[in-house]
Design an enzyme around this catalytic site. Structure first.
Site, mmCIF file in Angstrom:
data_model
loop_
_atom_site.group_PDB
_atom_site.id
_atom_site.type_symbol
_atom_site.label_atom_id
_atom_site.label_comp_id
_atom_site.label_asym_id
_atom_site.label_seq_id
_atom_site.Cartn_x
_atom_site.Cartn_y
_atom_site.Cartn_z
ATOM 1 N N LYS A 180 29.819 8.067 -41.348
ATOM 2 C CA LYS A 180 28.658 8.152 -42.228
ATOM 3 C C LYS A 180 28.903 7.375 -43.526
ATOM 4 O O LYS A 180 29.894 7.589 -44.198
ATOM 5 C CB LYS A 180 28.343 9.617 -42.538
ATOM 6 C CG LYS A 180 28.049 10.448 -41.288
ATOM 7 C CD LYS A 180 27.831 11.914 -41.607
ATOM 8 C CE LYS A 180 29.073 12.577 -42.143
ATOM 9 N NZ LYS A 180 28.926 14.056 -42.267
ATOM 10 N N THR A 212 20.755 17.678 -51.537
ATOM 11 C CA THR A 212 21.483 17.138 -50.392
ATOM 12 C C THR A 212 22.530 18.114 -49.851
ATOM 13 O O THR A 212 23.326 17.749 -48.990
ATOM 14 C CB THR A 212 22.189 15.832 -50.784
ATOM 15 O OG1 THR A 212 23.081 16.094 -51.885
ATOM 16 C CG2 THR A 212 21.175 14.765 -51.203
ATOM 17 N N GLY A 214 24.457 20.518 -47.686
ATOM 18 C CA GLY A 214 24.415 20.795 -46.256
ATOM 19 C C GLY A 214 24.024 19.621 -45.388
ATOM 20 O O GLY A 214 23.822 19.795 -44.176
ATOM 21 N N THR A 215 23.947 18.433 -45.962
ATOM 22 C CA THR A 215 23.515 17.265 -45.186
ATOM 23 C C THR A 215 24.445 16.994 -44.005
ATOM 24 O O THR A 215 24.001 16.774 -42.874
ATOM 25 C CB THR A 215 23.456 16.019 -46.089
ATOM 26 O OG1 THR A 215 22.573 16.274 -47.183
ATOM 27 C CG2 THR A 215 22.954 14.818 -45.321
ATOM 28 N N GLY A 216 25.752 17.013 -44.265
ATOM 29 C CA GLY A 216 26.709 16.728 -43.195
ATOM 30 C C GLY A 216 26.697 17.786 -42.108
ATOM 31 O O GLY A 216 26.740 17.463 -40.917
ATOM 32 N N CYS A 217 26.637 19.062 -42.522
ATOM 33 C CA CYS A 217 26.569 20.160 -41.549
ATOM 34 C C CYS A 217 25.343 20.001 -40.668
ATOM 35 O O CYS A 217 25.405 20.153 -39.435
ATOM 36 C CB CYS A 217 26.484 21.511 -42.268
ATOM 37 S SG CYS A 217 27.816 21.869 -43.431
#
Length: 271
Positions: A180, A212, A214-217
């Site tokens: 990412k 933003t 929690g974007t990766g989760c």
């Protein structure tokens, strides 16, 4: 195995609990539900956090985590698994030992640092993640700082450097890598997918929002849900990218906290 019937697939998240509700198992379960999968959970760490900071972290014992995993797998047919925050070496080793005998798609989000900057995985935990868990993964979804930490090198500065790093990450043993690139500067967020045969670049416009958390989760959970629904890895990534982009665009409709608020997991359902 992935779900090929008309039944709603069951997906498991192995991750930490976010008391603010924006990341961790809370984000994962919302994402699973929004995409059309049933979510189960095994909690690795309890956190006291909000949109501004992580106040405290309380890891569960490896023994209790294994009891959660055994309880779920003994009763529920799991079609895909996602790992998030693992916290320490004991948890990492327990998860790797348990999952290596399970024939189920595995997505690893190598959570190491929170949006607010708190460290979420010990150094020896990172080493064990690389040695024991990543080699059994179907897809890993590191951001640039996480990838640099796993490889022991500096972050790439451009997309060419990202492609080189994705190739190095694949050598750690996972079947596919989604690197990412949101930490790069520019109006677009480039993510690079690599499966050993083909590089696929996913470009999305940078959404102007501070919400933003929690974007990766959420992205990793979406990939997991789509894999459970029978999509190919590359298609699962593409659909998950569309989902998280829409969730970010709808984030400012929420009014959650004074810091980095969550993305809008139910953007398609809440007006």
């Amino acid at each position: 195995m992935a779900n090929t019937s008309s039944a709603i697939p069951n997906v498991l998240t192995i991750a930490g609990s976010d008391s603010g509700g924006g990341a961790g198992i809370q984000a994962d379960l919302k994402t699973f539900s929004a995409i059309g999968a049933y979510g189960a959970s095994a909690i690795t760490v309890l956190t006291a956090q909000n949109t501004q900071s992580v106040k405290s972290i309380f890891p569960v014992s490896a023994e209790f985590l294994l009891q959660q995993l055994e309880a779920v797998f003994d009763d529920i047919e799991i079609n895909a698994v996602k790992t998030g925050m693992l916290g320490n070496i004991d948890i990492v080793l327990a998860v790797a030992s348990f999952l290596k005998s399970k024939n189920v798609p595995l997505v690893i989000d190598p959570v190491m640092v929170s949006t607010s900057g708190s460290k979420l995985l010990s150094d020896d935990g990172i080493d064990s993640l690389v040695k024991h868990l990543i080699p059994i993964a179907d897809i890993i979804t590191p951001n640039l700082p996480e990838a640099a930490a796993m490889l022991g090198q500096s972050e790439p500065k451009d997309r060419t450097g990202m492609a080189d790093m994705a190739a190095e990450l694949l050598e750690l043993g996972a079947k596919q890598v989604l690197l990412k690139g949101g930490h790069l500067q520019g109006e677009e967020c480039p993510d690079i997918y690599y499966d050993g045969q083909e590089f696929i670049e996913f470009l999305s416009p940078r959404v102007n929002t501070k919400n933003t958390h929690g974007t990766g989760c959420t992205l990793a959970a979406a990939i997991t849900a789509y894999l459970a629904k029978g999509e190919s890895p590359a298609t699962a990534v593409r659909l998950a990218k569309d989902y998280i982009t829409s969730a970010l665009r709808g984030a400012d409709k929420l009014n959650v906290g004074a810091g980095h608020g969550p993305v809008n997991h139910f953007h398609a359902y809440w007006s």
